[in-house]
Design a protein around this motif. Sequence first.
Motif, PDB file in Angstrom:
ATOM      1  N   ARG A  10       0.860  -1.178   0.000  1.00 34.04           N
ATOM      2  CA  ARG A  10       0.000   0.000   0.000  1.00 34.04           C
ATOM      3  C   ARG A  10       0.895   1.225   0.000  1.00 34.04           C
ATOM      4  NH1 ARG A  10       0.933   2.064   4.734  1.00 34.04           N
ATOM      5  NH2 ARG A  10       0.601   0.983   6.694  1.00 34.04           N
ATOM      6  N   PHE A  11       0.340   2.363  -0.430  1.00 34.77           N
ATOM      7  CA  PHE A  11       1.124   3.591  -0.393  1.00 34.77           C
ATOM      8  C   PHE A  11       1.544   3.907   1.039  1.00 34.77           C
ATOM      9  CE2 PHE A  11      -1.323   4.832  -4.340  1.00 34.77           C
ATOM     10  CZ  PHE A  11      -0.235   4.737  -5.187  1.00 34.77           C
ATOM     11  N   VAL A  12       2.704   4.530   1.179  1.00 35.09           N
ATOM     12  CA  VAL A  12       3.194   4.964   2.491  1.00 35.09           C
ATOM     13  C   VAL A  12       2.200   5.955   3.095  1.00 35.09           C
ATOM     14  CG1 VAL A  12       4.987   6.353   3.621  1.00 35.09           C
ATOM     15  CG2 VAL A  12       5.623   4.562   2.015  1.00 35.09           C
ATOM     16  N   LEU A  13       1.960   5.795   4.381  1.00 37.33           N
ATOM     17  CA  LEU A  13       1.105   6.695   5.155  1.00 37.33           C
ATOM     18  C   LEU A  13       1.954   7.430   6.184  1.00 37.33           C
ATOM     19  CD1 LEU A  13      -1.822   4.206   5.926  1.00 37.33           C
ATOM     20  CD2 LEU A  13      -1.747   5.960   4.130  1.00 37.33           C
ATOM     21  N   PRO A  14       1.499   8.590   6.654  1.00 35.82           N
ATOM     22  CA  PRO A  14       2.253   9.280   7.706  1.00 35.82           C
ATOM     23  C   PRO A  14       2.500   8.400   8.935  1.00 35.82           C
ATOM     24  CG  PRO A  14       0.596  10.745   6.800  1.00 35.82           C
ATOM     25  CD  PRO A  14       0.342   9.376   6.203  1.00 35.82           C
ATOM     26  N   SER A  15       1.588   7.500   9.226  1.00 36.88           N
ATOM     27  CA  SER A  15       1.740   6.625  10.398  1.00 36.88           C
ATOM     28  C   SER A  15       2.876   5.616  10.234  1.00 36.88           C
ATOM     29  CB  SER A  15       0.429   5.896  10.686  1.00 36.88           C
ATOM     30  OG  SER A  15       0.023   5.145   9.556  1.00 36.88           O
ATOM     31  N   ASP A  16       3.391   5.434   9.027  1.00 33.82           N
ATOM     32  CA  ASP A  16       4.521   4.531   8.805  1.00 33.82           C
ATOM     33  C   ASP A  16       5.847   5.129   9.272  1.00 33.82           C
ATOM     34  OD1 ASP A  16       2.886   2.589   7.626  1.00 33.82           O
ATOM     35  OD2 ASP A  16       3.150   3.454   5.625  1.00 33.82           O
ATOM     36  N   ALA A  17       5.866   6.420   9.539  1.00 29.00           N
ATOM     37  CA  ALA A  17       7.115   7.103   9.899  1.00 29.00           C
ATOM     38  C   ALA A  17       7.800   6.472  11.102  1.00 29.00           C
ATOM     39  CB  ALA A  17       6.852   8.583  10.153  1.00 29.00           C
ATOM     40  N   GLN A  64      11.531   4.942  11.049  1.00 24.86           N
ATOM     41  CA  GLN A  64      12.519   5.437  12.005  1.00 24.86           C
ATOM     42  C   GLN A  64      13.182   4.274  12.748  1.00 24.86           C
ATOM     43  OE1 GLN A  64      13.142   8.906  12.441  1.00 24.86           O
ATOM     44  NE2 GLN A  64      14.921   8.223  13.574  1.00 24.86           N
ATOM     45  N   GLU A  65      12.366   3.327  13.200  1.00 23.55           N
ATOM     46  CA  GLU A  65      12.893   2.189  13.955  1.00 23.55           C
ATOM     47  C   GLU A  65      13.796   1.308  13.085  1.00 23.55           C
ATOM     48  OE1 GLU A  65      11.287  -1.904  16.069  1.00 23.55           O
ATOM     49  OE2 GLU A  65       9.849  -0.320  15.611  1.00 23.55           O
ATOM     50  N   TYR A  66      13.303   0.917  11.915  1.00 24.27           N
ATOM     51  CA  TYR A  66      14.072   0.016  11.058  1.00 24.27           C
ATOM     52  C   TYR A  66      15.313   0.698  10.490  1.00 24.27           C
ATOM     53  CZ  TYR A  66      10.304  -3.428  11.160  1.00 24.27           C
ATOM     54  OH  TYR A  66       9.375  -4.346  11.560  1.00 24.27           O
ATOM     55  N   ALA A  67      15.188   1.933  10.048  1.00 26.51           N
ATOM     56  CA  ALA A  67      16.323   2.633   9.450  1.00 26.51           C
ATOM     57  C   ALA A  67      17.408   2.909  10.485  1.00 26.51           C
ATOM     58  CB  ALA A  67      15.866   3.933   8.796  1.00 26.51           C
ATOM     59  N   GLY A  68      17.056   2.909  11.759  1.00 21.90           N
ATOM     60  CA  GLY A  68      18.029   3.121  12.812  1.00 21.90           C
ATOM     61  C   GLY A  68      18.920   1.922  13.076  1.00 21.90           C
ATOM     62  N   ASN A  69      18.638   0.808  12.421  1.00 14.90           N
ATOM     63  CA  ASN A  69      19.443  -0.400  12.591  1.00 14.90           C
ATOM     64  C   ASN A  69      20.718  -0.258  11.748  1.00 14.90           C
ATOM     65  OD1 ASN A  69      20.565  -3.014  12.164  1.00 14.90           O
ATOM     66  ND2 ASN A  69      18.607  -3.949  12.665  1.00 14.90           N
ATOM     67  N   ALA A  86      13.859  11.709  11.182  1.00 18.07           N
ATOM     68  CA  ALA A  86      14.060  11.481   9.751  1.00 18.07           C
ATOM     69  C   ALA A  86      12.967  10.611   9.144  1.00 18.07           C
ATOM     70  CB  ALA A  86      15.430  10.872   9.494  1.00 18.07           C
ATOM     71  N   GLY A  87      12.391   9.718   9.932  1.00 22.88           N
ATOM     72  CA  GLY A  87      11.304   8.882   9.421  1.00 22.88           C
ATOM     73  C   GLY A  87      10.104   9.725   9.024  1.00 22.88           C
ATOM     74  N   GLU A  88       9.779  10.703   9.840  1.00 18.85           N
ATOM     75  CA  GLU A  88       8.654  11.595   9.544  1.00 18.85           C
ATOM     76  C   GLU A  88       8.960  12.457   8.318  1.00 18.85           C
ATOM     77  OE1 GLU A  88       6.426  15.296  11.672  1.00 18.85           O
ATOM     78  OE2 GLU A  88       6.913  13.580  12.940  1.00 18.85           O
ATOM     79  N   SER A  89      10.164  12.987   8.245  1.00 19.62           N
ATOM     80  CA  SER A  89      10.557  13.792   7.081  1.00 19.62           C
ATOM     81  C   SER A  89      10.515  12.959   5.808  1.00 19.62           C
ATOM     82  CB  SER A  89      11.967  14.355   7.265  1.00 19.62           C
ATOM     83  OG  SER A  89      12.014  15.221   8.360  1.00 19.62           O
ATOM     84  N   TRP A  90      10.998  11.726   5.892  1.00 19.02           N
ATOM     85  CA  TRP A  90      10.996  10.833   4.736  1.00 19.02           C
ATOM     86  C   TRP A  90       9.568  10.557   4.272  1.00 19.02           C
ATOM     87  CZ3 TRP A  90       8.914   5.947   4.181  1.00 19.02           C
ATOM     88  CH2 TRP A  90       9.263   5.265   3.014  1.00 19.02           C
ATOM     89  N   ALA A  91       8.675  10.240   5.212  1.00 23.17           N
ATOM     90  CA  ALA A  91       7.283   9.949   4.844  1.00 23.17           C
ATOM     91  C   ALA A  91       6.640  11.151   4.152  1.00 23.17           C
ATOM     92  CB  ALA A  91       6.483   9.536   6.076  1.00 23.17           C
ATOM     93  N   LYS A  92       6.858  12.342   4.673  1.00 19.60           N
ATOM     94  CA  LYS A  92       6.303  13.549   4.039  1.00 19.60           C
ATOM     95  C   LYS A  92       6.869  13.721   2.627  1.00 19.60           C
ATOM     96  CE  LYS A  92       5.440  16.138   8.269  1.00 19.60           C
ATOM     97  NZ  LYS A  92       5.852  17.278   9.103  1.00 19.60           N
ATOM     98  N   MET A  93       8.162  13.463   2.470  1.00  9.91           N
ATOM     99  CA  MET A  93       8.794  13.620   1.167  1.00  9.91           C
ATOM    100  C   MET A  93       8.214  12.637   0.157  1.00  9.91           C
ATOM    101  SD  MET A  93      12.719  12.898  -0.041  1.00  9.91           S
ATOM    102  CE  MET A  93      12.506  11.176   0.352  1.00  9.91           C
TER     103      MET A  93
END
Length: 79
Positions: free
Chosen positions: A6-13, A17-22, A39-46
């Motif tokens: 499904r398309f990325v939603l703001p709630s995916d941020a 954030q958690e996974y990318a921090g690994n 950065a997760g929130e910024s990425w989702a908005k982008m």
Amino acid sequence: MEVMLRFVLPSDAAFVQEYAGNPLISETSNVPYPYPDGAGESWAKMVIGRREQGISYVFSILVDDRFAGVMSLNAVDLE
């Protein structure tokens, strides 16, 4: 097991954030480590903005309704 895109939603941020921090993620991608706070929130908005522009489409991968990752189609040329 059910896999869905499904398309990325703001709630995916938060998941991004958690996974990318690994640190293992940065070894096989262009994701920086450490992954900056927020950065997760910024990425989702982008990526949502790029989808609205029609230039790229990023999907959340869900396995049994749980976030498992993302995939993208980039440099979309609708002409």
